[in-house]
Scaffold this active site. Structure first.
Site, PDB file in Angstrom:
ATOM      1  N   HIS A 144       0.840  -1.201   0.000  1.00  0.00           N
ATOM      2  CA  HIS A 144       0.000   0.000   0.000  1.00  0.00           C
ATOM      3  C   HIS A 144       0.879   1.256   0.000  1.00  0.00           C
ATOM      4  CE1 HIS A 144      -3.231   2.783   1.395  1.00  0.00           C
ATOM      5  NE2 HIS A 144      -2.210   3.336   2.040  1.00  0.00           N
ATOM      6  N   GLU A 145       1.890   1.273   0.873  1.00  0.00           N
ATOM      7  CA  GLU A 145       2.768   2.454   0.938  1.00  0.00           C
ATOM      8  C   GLU A 145       3.519   2.658  -0.375  1.00  0.00           C
ATOM      9  OE1 GLU A 145       2.599   4.548   3.343  1.00  0.00           O
ATOM     10  OE2 GLU A 145       1.304   3.302   4.573  1.00  0.00           O
TER      11      GLU A 145
ATOM     12  N   HIS B 216       1.601   4.482  -2.952  1.00  0.00           N
ATOM     13  CA  HIS B 216       1.652   5.945  -2.889  1.00  0.00           C
ATOM     14  C   HIS B 216       2.802   6.476  -3.752  1.00  0.00           C
ATOM     15  CE1 HIS B 216      -1.523   6.725  -0.109  1.00  0.00           C
ATOM     16  NE2 HIS B 216      -1.002   5.988   0.854  1.00  0.00           N
TER      17      HIS B 216
ATOM     18  N   GLU C  72      -5.693   7.159  -1.073  1.00  0.00           N
ATOM     19  CA  GLU C  72      -5.676   5.933  -0.278  1.00  0.00           C
ATOM     20  C   GLU C  72      -6.308   4.768  -1.045  1.00  0.00           C
ATOM     21  OE1 GLU C  72      -3.970   5.529   2.387  1.00  0.00           O
ATOM     22  OE2 GLU C  72      -3.435   7.646   2.353  1.00  0.00           O
TER      23      GLU C  72
HETATM   24 ZN   LIG Z   1      -1.942   5.338   2.599  1.00  0.00          ZN
END
Ligand SMILES: [Zn+2]
Length: 423
Positions: free
Chosen positions: A282-283, A286, A364
């Site tokens: 997930h990071e 980004h 997100e």
């Molecule tokens: Zn995030």
């Protein structure tokens, strides 16, 4: 620009934003309280009724404290502006410093004194939040000693970073003429970029320890994931967040070679290796979606507009008198203009914040979709539920409150989206 118009606009924005904040906070508290007796169906089995209730109590405690802090902040803001606090401080410091040490020293002293007084006024709130609320729910790990050391370090960093920047901006305001704000914008941007490199590499390590991941099994998984995503493996760090708080988190930061993903040790203690992998994915999402770059571009744009506005306002006598300050006659007004602008802007900015929050929530979702493609969406969902439970984050926030404030989508929405990406 007439002083009365400035006063009126400021008072109206302040009242409206205050009303909106109270309305939103009470909505959120009522909604959470009303849904505290039953675990929502989507989380049944994963979350106990006991932790669901604990999350509700924590949300309510923070909500009540937030109302108090908002009321206090409004009083302080009125005290500085319309009630004459900044005017009195300026009067005293100008008389004491300017004749002996000159314009620049007087202006820097004014900025420093204002910042210190503001920090002292905030201190009781911070103490109460840390040693009462966080303590009561078992989150606080910081000792009074470490709290005091942090305070000292923050002051030093603030002075080392803030004073030179302030001196540069004040100097530009004095010498660069009518377009000073364009130059100041350039300086502000350069400062922000420098901070993006300096914060993770120099400043943050002064407050926390950052170490490479030790767990061999986990490190192997992480390395293979980072390789798949085309990310340099040295950018992964574990931070001793447990020194200050039991809250678990992960974040990404920095630019270029300073780019890194940081895991709190508290997060690694709680998640399985495959869940950590999903959170890391997930990071990395980004980074892949260039969210840092987009955020910086957004800050650049907003700063330019704000500084252009300040460039104009600072030439209007009504800007000062309308906000409770008599402009100086025999000294520059630049520091005063900066302070008044910083004080007066937030009530207006409040109404823009839902847009920024929405953009953040969209990022997100994008990062979650990326994580689903690169790792297991099911593991990410499990990790999210665990993190919500551990942080006592409510699973049943008020939808309007979410629209206004939430930088991350509520757990229910993220889980629903994750289930969809998996299909
Ligand atoms: Zn995030």
């Amino acid at each position: 620009m007439q002083a009365s118009i400035i006063t009126l606009a400021f008072a109206a924005a302040l009242l409206l934003s205050l009303g909106a904040k109270f309305w939103l906070a009470t909505r959120q508290m009522r909604h959470v309280a009303a849904h505290s007796h039953e675990v929502p169906a989507a989380f049944a089995g994963a979350v106990t009724l006991q932790s669901h209730r604990r999350a509700a109590e924590y949300t309510l405690a923070k909500g009540r404290f937030g109302l108090l802090a908002t009321a206090f902040g409004t009083l302080v803001l009125l005290g500085w502006t319309l009630l004459g606090g900044l005017d009195a401080l300026n009067h005293a410091l100008r008389g004491a410093v300017q004749p002996r040490l000159g314009d620049m020293a007087y202006q820097l002293t004014l900025l420093a004194a204002f910042t210190l007084i503001g920090a002292l006024l905030e201190l009781p709130l911070e103490l109460y939040s840390t040693f009462r609320i966080e303590q009561r729910f078992g989150f606080n790990r910081i000792t009074p000693r470490l709290f005091a050391i942090d305070l000292l370090k923050n002051t030093v960093v603030g002075a080392l970073v803030g004073l030179p920047l302030a001196a540069l901006v004040l100097w530009l305001m004095g010498v660069a003429g009518g377009l000073w704000w364009l130059w100041a914008w350039g300086a502000w941007m350069a400062f922000n970029l420098a901070l993006l490199v300096l914060y993770p590499t120099v400043i943050a390590p002064w407050f926390n320890k950052f170490e490479p991941l030790a767990d061999a099994d986990l490190a192997a998984r992480v390395q293979s994931l980072m390789k798949r995503c085309g990310f340099a493996a040295k950018g992964l760090f574990v931070m001793d967040g447990s020194r200050r708080s039991a809250h678990a988190n992960a974040y990404f930061t920095g630019l270029g070679a300073a780019k890194r993903v940081v895991f709190f040790d508290t997060l690694l203690q709680r998640l399985t290796p495959s869940e950590v992998e999903a959170v890391l994915a997930h990071e990395l999402g980004h980074f892949k979606h260039r969210h840092v770059h987009k955020r910086i571009a957004g800050i650049f744009g907003i700063s330019l507009l704000a500084l252009a506005l300040l460039g104009w306002l600072s030439t209007q006598a009504g800007f000062y008198t309308g906000l409770g300050v008599l402009p100086n006659l025999g000294a520059p007004n630049d520091a005063l203009a900066l302070l008044l602008f910083m004080l007066a802007l937030p009530p207006f900015g409040f109404f823009v914040s839902p847009l920024l929050a929405q953009l953040s929530r969209r990022h997100e979702f994008e990062a979650d979709a990326f994580a689903c493609a690169q790792a297991s969406g099911g593991d990410l969902a499990k990790a999210l539920v665990k993190l919500h439970e551990d942080n006592a984050a409510t699973l049943t926030p008020d939808p309007v409150y979410v629209r206004f404030y939430y930088s991350h989508p509520p757990a229910s929405e993220r889980l629903a989206a994750l289930a969809q990406y998996a299909r």
